[in-house]
Design an enzyme around this catalytic site. Structure first.
Site, PDB file in Angstrom:
ATOM      1  N   HIS A 131       9.511   2.129   9.814  1.00  0.00           N
ATOM      2  CA  HIS A 131       8.363   2.877  10.257  1.00  0.00           C
ATOM      3  C   HIS A 131       7.364   3.567   8.993  1.00  0.00           C
ATOM      4  O   HIS A 131       6.456   4.370   9.468  1.00  0.00           O
ATOM      5  CB  HIS A 131       8.978   3.960  11.248  1.00  0.00           C
ATOM      6  CG  HIS A 131       9.250   3.591  12.509  1.00  0.00           C
ATOM      7  ND1 HIS A 131       9.799   4.212  13.470  1.00  0.00           N
ATOM      8  CD2 HIS A 131       9.204   2.328  13.020  1.00  0.00           C
ATOM      9  CE1 HIS A 131      10.544   3.193  14.238  1.00  0.00           C
ATOM     10  NE2 HIS A 131      10.019   2.194  14.289  1.00  0.00           N
ATOM     11  N   CYS A 142      -8.806  -1.559   4.168  1.00  0.00           N
ATOM     12  CA  CYS A 142      -8.439  -2.852   3.288  1.00  0.00           C
ATOM     13  C   CYS A 142      -6.846  -2.827   3.135  1.00  0.00           C
ATOM     14  O   CYS A 142      -6.595  -3.731   2.214  1.00  0.00           O
ATOM     15  CB  CYS A 142      -9.039  -2.878   2.033  1.00  0.00           C
ATOM     16  SG  CYS A 142      -9.020  -1.701   0.790  1.00  0.00           S
ATOM     17  N   CYS A 172     -13.147   0.078  -1.014  1.00  0.00           N
ATOM     18  CA  CYS A 172     -14.138  -0.263   0.166  1.00  0.00           C
ATOM     19  C   CYS A 172     -14.741   0.850   0.720  1.00  0.00           C
ATOM     20  O   CYS A 172     -15.465   0.529   1.556  1.00  0.00           O
ATOM     21  CB  CYS A 172     -13.303  -1.248   1.076  1.00  0.00           C
ATOM     22  SG  CYS A 172     -12.394  -0.210   2.080  1.00  0.00           S
TER      23      CYS A 172
END
Length: 266
Positions: A131, A142, A172
């Site tokens: 997890h 990204c 980004c």
């Protein structure tokens, strides 16, 4: 310490010891129960303080982060503060000792966890996280990894950063999010494939602090059973399950040191 347990439980511990000592391949899955013994709240626990009016299930989703990233990021920074001072308990230490001993005994002990804390690593175990990792971060757009934190690189929890201000990805400009598997997201492919392979090829599968009726624990234990493995469940409140061969209804911190002490003697 073994003598302090009820006679029926002692018998089950002895049976489990014999089974595990002769098993070439053991697959272990840990859940929230083992971390709870170190004082880490589970998702089922009520939120406290500023977060008492929120449900964890409503915050740990991609939709919640898209809707209000600052709220979700702040909640995770709060969660990090909650666990920053938590330490491995005797169950974590015993599992690490078992893995270390297995290196010389030619026994394969694969440890998989549903937990996002790093208590297994702190104890010295090699563990597969299904997890994600509470101390990891990545870009929400990204997926670029971002400055993963670790308590093991600091002298004290107070030196960790719990700043609630959002961080932008340098690649980004997307928002940085915790590297956690949220509700509605797929499990990491490599980790799940490794877990499936370990479960399918083990001689004994152990479920610790998690119900073997709840997925993905149920899927892994069923896969192990289908391939001939014996199933052991360690849980103070075990759930009725016909595939479990041995039930050890006690805390992992009590059972695991006893099991490992006996296994490493044989």
């Amino acid at each position: 310490m073994l003598a302090e347990l009820l006679p029926a439980l002692i018998a089950e511990v002895e049976l489990a010891t014999k089974l595990l000592a002769s098993a070439p391949r053991v697959c272990i899955l840990t859940g929230a129960g083992i971390s709870a013994e170190s004082g880490i709240p589970t998702f089922r626990d009520n939120q406290t303080g500023l977060w008492e009016n929120y449900r964890a299930e409503d915050l740990a989703t991609p939709e919640a982060f898209a809707r209000d990233p600052e709220l979700v990021w702040s909640w995770y920074q709060w969660r990090r503060q909650l666990v920053a001072d938590k330490k491995p308990n005797p169950a974590h230490d015993a599992l690490a000792q078992w893995q270390y001993h297995a290196q010389s005994s030619h026994q394969q002990v694969t440890l998989i966890t549903q937990n996002v804390d790093d208590l297994h690593e702190q104890a010295g175990s090699d563990v597969i996280h299904l997890h994600g990792n509470l101390w990891g971060n990545r870009c929400s757009q990204c997926d670029t990894s971002y400055q993963n934190q670790s308590r093991r690189t600091f002298d004290s929890a107070s030196t960790l950063s719990f700043d609630e201000e959002l961080i932008n990805c340098s690649r980004c400009d997307g928002y940085i999010r915790p590297d956690i598997v949220w509700f509605g997201e797929a499990l990491p492919v490599q980790a799940w494939q490794t877990a499936e392979e370990a479960a399918a090829n083990c001689d004994v599968f152990i479920s610790i602090g998690t119900s073997s009726l709840v997925y993905p624990a149920a899927e892994l234990s069923q896969l192990a059973k289908q391939n001939g493995a014996k199933i052991i469940e360690i849980n103070p409140s075990p759930t009725p399950n016909t595939i479990v061969d041995i039930t050890l209804a006690e805390k992992a911190g009590v059972i695991m040191p006893l099991l490992v002490e006996q296994i490493t003697k044989l």
